[in-house]
Enzyme design. Sequence first.
Site, PDB file in Angstrom:
ATOM      1  N   SER A 116       0.851  -1.184   0.000  1.00  0.00           N
ATOM      2  CA  SER A 116       0.000   0.000   0.000  1.00  0.00           C
ATOM      3  C   SER A 116       0.880   1.226   0.000  1.00  0.00           C
ATOM      4  O   SER A 116       1.942   1.241   0.623  1.00  0.00           O
ATOM      5  CB  SER A 116      -0.887  -0.010   1.247  1.00  0.00           C
ATOM      6  N   LYS A 175       0.694  -3.394   4.803  1.00  0.00           N
ATOM      7  CA  LYS A 175      -0.214  -4.091   3.891  1.00  0.00           C
ATOM      8  C   LYS A 175       0.506  -4.988   2.882  1.00  0.00           C
ATOM      9  O   LYS A 175       1.577  -4.678   2.404  1.00  0.00           O
ATOM     10  CB  LYS A 175      -1.076  -3.094   3.111  1.00  0.00           C
TER      11      LYS A 175
END
Length: 472
Positions: free
Chosen positions: A292, A298
């Site tokens: 991300s 992420k």
Amino acid sequence: MAALRLAHEEKWWYADRVMWTGRFSQPTADLVLEYGESVSYDWKLYEHDIAGSTAHARAQLKAGMLTQEEFDAIANGLQEILADIKAGNFSWSMKLEDVHMNIESELTRRIGAPGAKLHTARSRNDQVATDTRLYCRAQIDATLELLKDMQRALVQKASQYAEVRIPGYTHLQRAQPVTIGHHLLAYVEMLDRDAARLADCRRRVNVSPLGSGAIAGSTINLDRAGIAAELGFDSVSENSMDAIADRDYIMETLFDLSLIGTHLSRLSEDLVLWSSAEFGYCTLSDAHTTGSSLMPQKKNPDVCELTRGKSGRLYGNLVSVMVAVKGLPLTYNRDLQEDKEPLFDSFETVSLALRVNAEMVAAMRINPDRCAAAVSDPLLLATDLADYLVRRGVPFRKAHELVGKAVAVSVGTGTPLNKLSLDEFKEISPEYGEDVHEVFSLDRAFALRTNPGAPSAANTARRIAYWQNKLA
Ligand code: ARG
């Protein structure tokens, strides 16, 4: 082919722009050229167009309509054009509308008079149908290979984790225990039917329309069967109007590709769930996930999400061709030019999807600890408990109710189902025996699932061996 501009001195025809000279007093407007051109995408048919033209020229030679020298000039000219296109040395002209006119015009520019004979007893209507069928056939064959690669990746993973047990789900609620092996093999079966569908569709694709002309064949008879054989077609079409008007083979292909997309999309959704922190059954490799731009922790399953999303685009391609064709009077209408972009796009989309998914599945790790924790839920064996009562003579509907009551006690008291005491079971029904707790063994649960199609270890091993052999 349309009448092309007559180059002033020369006695042969070529063009750098379509000029419908005989009948028209104005050149085609630039906007119409821009609106109607298809060469920006149908150039992808060039190999098939050249193969078709070569076979057509050979039939003209056999019919005595070309001398050997003329045929050689055409065949060699086409081969040189082919080499130039492959080498990126061919300049396509939008002004020549499509792949067919670009190649024919360039051939005539290069070899002169014989080039202008090539379009005898042929129309772009049967030419485009021929090219598209050859394209479809080649792409089907390539897709069949990619399907096998995808199946191989799934079978390899299934065998690596054949006996890792996980909950199986219905309604995304835990249902009954299955294994990673059994779960992944479900997709191998689906892809196998996808391959069978495409292979069957190929039989209907592989029919030669060449010789159908613009609509009603030609007054000049060329050897259709010979042309078809040279191009590897199984047969020739039996009705010239059908052959140039229908695009059912394209729609059928697009449906088959849509279904591949559906199956890959469902696999994607399983892997999105499995790779989440909540499930944790699998870890996708760093190479097949993305980060991300904001959240440093992420690791996103983008490949799965893209595959899920692209299935919609495959359905869109199918629907757009079906709608384009449905209201057309026989035979050829220019609307049919709209068949190509969806067709190309679906093959390209499915091909990339199969390649990247095969790679991702091959690199995926399964986390046996997380799987074991999830599958230890005793409620997964509630159906086995009902079957246990059935074996003791209780009708299934009654057994279902008696197990339901046990589940209610379990949920109500916060006691796991397998930890209810014998007395608690007996209180619900005297049909529960001393051995009731033996039901809560996963080994027992899998050992009993021996019927064909069920996930016993032996069944799974047998099916893995079957696929390994079939895909070898
Ligand atoms: N580019 C056209 C197509 O894709 C080729 C056939 C054109 N035929 C015609 N009669 N205008 O359909």
